[in-house]
Scaffold this active site. Sequence first.
Site, PDB file in Angstrom:
ATOM      1  N   CYS A  61       0.854  -1.183   0.000  1.00 34.62           N
ATOM      2  CA  CYS A  61       0.000   0.000   0.000  1.00 34.62           C
ATOM      3  C   CYS A  61       0.894   1.238   0.000  1.00 34.62           C
ATOM      4  O   CYS A  61       1.809   1.339   0.816  1.00 34.62           O
ATOM      5  CB  CYS A  61      -0.896  -0.009   1.241  1.00 34.62           C
ATOM      6  SG  CYS A  61      -1.884   1.497   1.441  1.00 34.62           S
ATOM      7  N   CYS A  64       0.630   3.158   3.494  1.00 33.17           N
ATOM      8  CA  CYS A  64       1.156   2.700   4.787  1.00 33.17           C
ATOM      9  C   CYS A  64       2.214   1.602   4.680  1.00 33.17           C
ATOM     10  O   CYS A  64       2.718   1.142   5.682  1.00 33.17           O
ATOM     11  CB  CYS A  64       0.015   2.238   5.676  1.00 33.17           C
ATOM     12  SG  CYS A  64      -0.738   0.681   5.155  1.00 33.17           S
ATOM     13  N   CYS A 109      -7.104  -1.147   1.775  1.00 32.04           N
ATOM     14  CA  CYS A 109      -6.011  -1.658   2.599  1.00 32.04           C
ATOM     15  C   CYS A 109      -6.564  -1.906   4.004  1.00 32.04           C
ATOM     16  O   CYS A 109      -7.180  -1.017   4.597  1.00 32.04           O
ATOM     17  CB  CYS A 109      -4.880  -0.643   2.634  1.00 32.04           C
ATOM     18  SG  CYS A 109      -3.554  -1.090   3.787  1.00 32.04           S
ATOM     19  N   CYS A 112      -4.768   0.674   6.681  1.00 29.60           N
ATOM     20  CA  CYS A 112      -4.980   2.128   6.748  1.00 29.60           C
ATOM     21  C   CYS A 112      -6.276   2.594   6.082  1.00 29.60           C
ATOM     22  O   CYS A 112      -6.519   3.785   5.998  1.00 29.60           O
ATOM     23  CB  CYS A 112      -3.795   2.872   6.140  1.00 29.60           C
ATOM     24  SG  CYS A 112      -3.706   2.829   4.339  1.00 29.60           S
ATOM     25  N   CYS A 133      -9.136  -5.139  -9.357  1.00 29.66           N
ATOM     26  CA  CYS A 133      -8.843  -4.051 -10.290  1.00 29.66           C
ATOM     27  C   CYS A 133      -8.314  -2.892  -9.442  1.00 29.66           C
ATOM     28  O   CYS A 133      -9.079  -2.230  -8.748  1.00 29.66           O
ATOM     29  CB  CYS A 133     -10.128  -3.698 -11.035  1.00 29.66           C
ATOM     30  SG  CYS A 133      -9.904  -2.566 -12.378  1.00 29.66           S
TER      31      CYS A 133
END
Length: 156
Positions: A61, A64, A109, A112, A133
Amino acid sequence: MSVSCLTVTCSPFGDSVCYLGSTSPLQLEPEAFDVLRKKSTEAPSTGEYDKFYPKEGYFVCRGCKNPLYSYGAKFNSGCGWPAFDKCFKGAVKTEIDESFGIRRVEILCAACDGHLGHVFENEGMTDTNERHCVNSISTKYVKGPIPEGLEEAKVV
């Protein structure tokens, strides 16, 4: 027992510095901030990882650094965004998204709450029957070995 809550506080000065919790400053480009925190979407076929197929490594991510996807989970779906058929177990969570008058499954995510994109099922493209996607700007590629202990799984 202590409970930890996630809060995202952004600088009022337009410098895109966000604070996860109370102490961790995180610099995001304006485009990444729009996608991760405001649930915007990149234009199709414009992201840096759309046609990128590494032979090793993993994707984290961008908000984070939480590990999300292995290089092996990425595939060419032809949709204009990076596509993955599975994620690291517990790394991605889902919410129902009814924006734009249609019902979709949003992927975020799990660490976060950053907006990643949407997951689509039963298209027959891979053995898992899932297509994540994902906006390129929501992720960052990390070259090197996948951290130990991570297992891959479907998200839906």
